[in-house]
Design an enzyme around this catalytic site. Structure first.
Site: not given
Ligand code: GRF
Length: 225
Positions: A13-15, A66, A92, A108, A110, A175
């Protein structure tokens, strides 16, 4: 009015935290309507609770089919009132119902420079491949795996002999900067999509505040701006 968003998580959950920080600071005009995890052990849920963010678990493993998971996820997002879906480490694929309900409203991030290294552990794939430039991509979500139209990419040079975990940490810091910026462009109604190409309305492309990286590319400006 701030854009209500649903943040979907599976991991640390850092993002999500970076997005919440930007909202609190006032540089991102959004509100987190709900945090949804696909399993109850996601550390992101604890972080959401610490911040007082509403959260729910839609436990993938508890659904026999699903389609039932997809429907429960769509219901949870709908009940929150979110108008945009932000995938932040959500592991998912999304079903057609959700994709259809939020056209060009699902983002999203990535951890690689798409279309290189889609799928799992993009940073590790890049390091092991010997790529000299790595980075991250924010894109709209379509039915494929990391295939939707690109909004912004930020890149850094891979250090000689750099380990994949160090590279992943550096990319993660990027990110945390580019994702809130892309969401802010969407919240401000500045993004338009034509085919695979994303354009930015208004007269400036600058990332605000500036991001410390080797290369960053915002969308091109919409014609007429
Ligand atoms: C990040 O590296 C993101 O790019 C990828 O999954 C990771 C999630 O990290 N899709 P966090 O849970 O936000 O720390």
């Amino acid at each position: 009015m701030p854009l209500p968003i649903a943040v979907l998580v599976s991991g640390g959950g850092s993002n999500m935290t970076a997005i919440a920080d930007r909202i609190e600071e006032g540089s991102l005009d959004a509100s987190i309507a709900v945090v949804i995890a696909d399993h109850a052990r996601a550390a992101a849920l604890d972080k959401a609770a610490e911040r007082g963010l509403p959260s729910r678990v839609v436990d993938f493993a508890s659904f026999a089919a699903r389609e039932d998971f997809d429907r429960a996820l769509l219901d949870a997002i709908g009940e929150s009132g979110a108008q945009t879906v932000v995938l932040a480490g959500f592991m998912r694929l999304l079903g057609p119902g959700l994709l259809g309900a939020f056209p060009q409203r699902i983002l999203n991030i990535h951890p690689a420079l798409l279309p290189s290294f889609p799928g799992l552990r993009g940073q590790r794939q890049a390091a092991e491949y010997g790529a000299r430039i790595a980075g991250c991509t924010v894109h709209f979500v379509d039915e494929g795996v990391d295939t939707g139209p690109v909004i912004i990419q930020a890149a850094l040079a891979v250090a000689p002999g750099e380990r994949h975990d160090t590279l992943a940490e550096r990319i993660l810091r990027l990110e945390h900067r580019v994702y809130p910026q892309a969401i802010q462009w969407l919240a401000a109604g500045r993004l338009t999509v034509r085919g695979r190409h994303v354009f930015l309305r208004d007269d400036h492309r600058a990332v605000d505040p500036p991001i410390d990286c080797d290369f960053i590319a915002s969308p091109p400006l919409e014609a007429g701006f």
